[in-house]
Write an enzyme that holds these catalytic residues in place. Structure first.
Site, mmCIF file in Angstrom:
data_model
loop_
_atom_site.group_PDB
_atom_site.id
_atom_site.type_symbol
_atom_site.label_atom_id
_atom_site.label_comp_id
_atom_site.label_asym_id
_atom_site.label_seq_id
_atom_site.Cartn_x
_atom_site.Cartn_y
_atom_site.Cartn_z
ATOM 1 N N ASP A 1 0.840 -1.197 0.000
ATOM 2 C CA ASP A 1 0.000 0.000 0.000
ATOM 3 C C ASP A 1 0.875 1.247 0.000
ATOM 4 O O ASP A 1 1.559 1.531 0.983
ATOM 5 C CB ASP A 1 -0.904 -0.035 1.237
ATOM 6 N N ILE A 2 0.849 1.996 -1.083
ATOM 7 C CA ILE A 2 1.697 3.182 -1.234
ATOM 8 C C ILE A 2 1.413 4.233 -0.164
ATOM 9 O O ILE A 2 2.293 5.013 0.183
ATOM 10 C CB ILE A 2 1.561 3.770 -2.664
ATOM 11 N N ASN B 1 -5.845 12.398 -12.316
ATOM 12 C CA ASN B 1 -6.518 12.684 -13.586
ATOM 13 C C ASN B 1 -6.297 14.153 -13.933
ATOM 14 O O ASN B 1 -5.907 14.952 -13.090
ATOM 15 C CB ASN B 1 -8.010 12.328 -13.520
ATOM 16 N N GLY C 1 -8.846 3.974 -7.720
ATOM 17 C CA GLY C 1 -7.511 3.390 -7.703
ATOM 18 C C GLY C 1 -6.572 4.091 -6.739
ATOM 19 O O GLY C 1 -6.948 4.451 -5.623
ATOM 20 N N ASP D 1 -5.326 7.077 -6.911
ATOM 21 C CA ASP D 1 -5.771 8.449 -6.660
ATOM 22 C C ASP D 1 -6.761 8.482 -5.485
ATOM 23 O O ASP D 1 -6.616 9.263 -4.539
ATOM 24 C CB ASP D 1 -6.411 9.011 -7.929
ATOM 25 N N SER E 1 -0.770 4.881 -15.034
ATOM 26 C CA SER E 1 -1.539 4.612 -16.262
ATOM 27 C C SER E 1 -1.885 3.143 -16.495
ATOM 28 O O SER E 1 -2.489 2.818 -17.512
ATOM 29 C CB SER E 1 -0.845 5.166 -17.509
ATOM 30 N N THR E 2 -1.532 2.234 -15.580
ATOM 31 C CA THR E 2 -1.782 0.811 -15.842
ATOM 32 C C THR E 2 -3.117 0.320 -15.296
ATOM 33 O O THR E 2 -3.480 -0.828 -15.521
ATOM 34 C CB THR E 2 -0.651 -0.069 -15.273
ATOM 35 N N GLY E 3 -3.854 1.173 -14.600
ATOM 36 C CA GLY E 3 -5.182 0.789 -14.111
ATOM 37 C C GLY E 3 -6.228 1.091 -15.166
ATOM 38 O O GLY E 3 -6.172 0.565 -16.282
ATOM 39 N N TYR F 1 -6.545 3.505 -17.038
ATOM 40 C CA TYR F 1 -6.016 4.134 -18.256
ATOM 41 C C TYR F 1 -5.502 3.102 -19.253
ATOM 42 O O TYR F 1 -5.162 3.432 -20.383
ATOM 43 C CB TYR F 1 -4.937 5.156 -17.927
#
Length: 186
Positions: free
Chosen positions: A20-21, A34, A42, A44, A131-133, A135
């Site tokens: 978990d970041i 975004n 996600g 964000d 961008s890998t979620g 997006y």
């Protein structure tokens, strides 16, 4: 954190953590934001929930002067209740086919985020997989760009960053990023 792996890049450490970041203490945490800078799902959403309302209040103050944050660019706010001093809100590209400038825009996210964090005096930074979620950027291609760009920045003689950690959600994302680092860094 359930898995970790470190690599040496010049005088810095490049780490990969599964977890978990929002729980990793650093100077600057990078948010996959975004363009409207209004929060989302996600990473964000997790950053805004963990950091509290002060982050959105700062974004509310930034938005009138810039409108939208351009893809490949970023803005910085305080970190609210996160174990960090700053949040760098980077806007990654929506993946279409890889032929619409997506690789350059994704690399720019990482470069600009490191530069903005360094300008704030950050020495430690965490990144998600931008961008890998939703997006849709293919994970392996995104990991190669992310690891290559961050490694190049860390190798620059004037880079003040001492540690960059990619904090990845799930064993698959962790494995893909570690494999990219093994291929690029040996």
């Amino acid at each position: 954190m359930s898995a970790s792996r470190d690599f040496q890049v010049a005088d810095a450490t490049l780490s990969f953590l599964e977890g978990d970041i929002t729980k990793v203490p650093v100077d600057a945490i990078v948010n996959a934001a975004n363009a409207r800078l209004v929060g989302g799902g996600g990473v964000d959403g997790a950053i805004h929930r963990a950091g509290g309302p002060s982050i959105m209040r700062e974004l509310d103050a930034i938005r009138p002067s810039i409108g939208r944050c351009q893809t490949g660019q970023a803005v910085v706010t305080g970190a609210g209740e996160l174990p960090a001093r700053y949040v760098v809100h980077a806007v990654g590209p929506v993946y279409r086919d890889g032929e619409q400038g997506e690789p350059d825009l994704l690399a720019s996210c990482y470069r600009v985020s490191m530069q903005l964090a360094a300008e704030k005096g950050a020495r430690t930074i965490t990144f998600p997989s931008i961008s890998t979620g939703v997006y849709g950027y293919p994970m392996a291609a995104a990991a190669e760009i992310a690891v290559g760009t961050v490694s190049a920045e860390l190798s620059a003689p004037e880079c003040p960053i001492e540690r960059v950690a990619f904090v990845l959600f799930g064993a698959e994302a962790f494995g893909v990023h570690v494999r990219a680092a093994e291929q690029l860094l040996g």
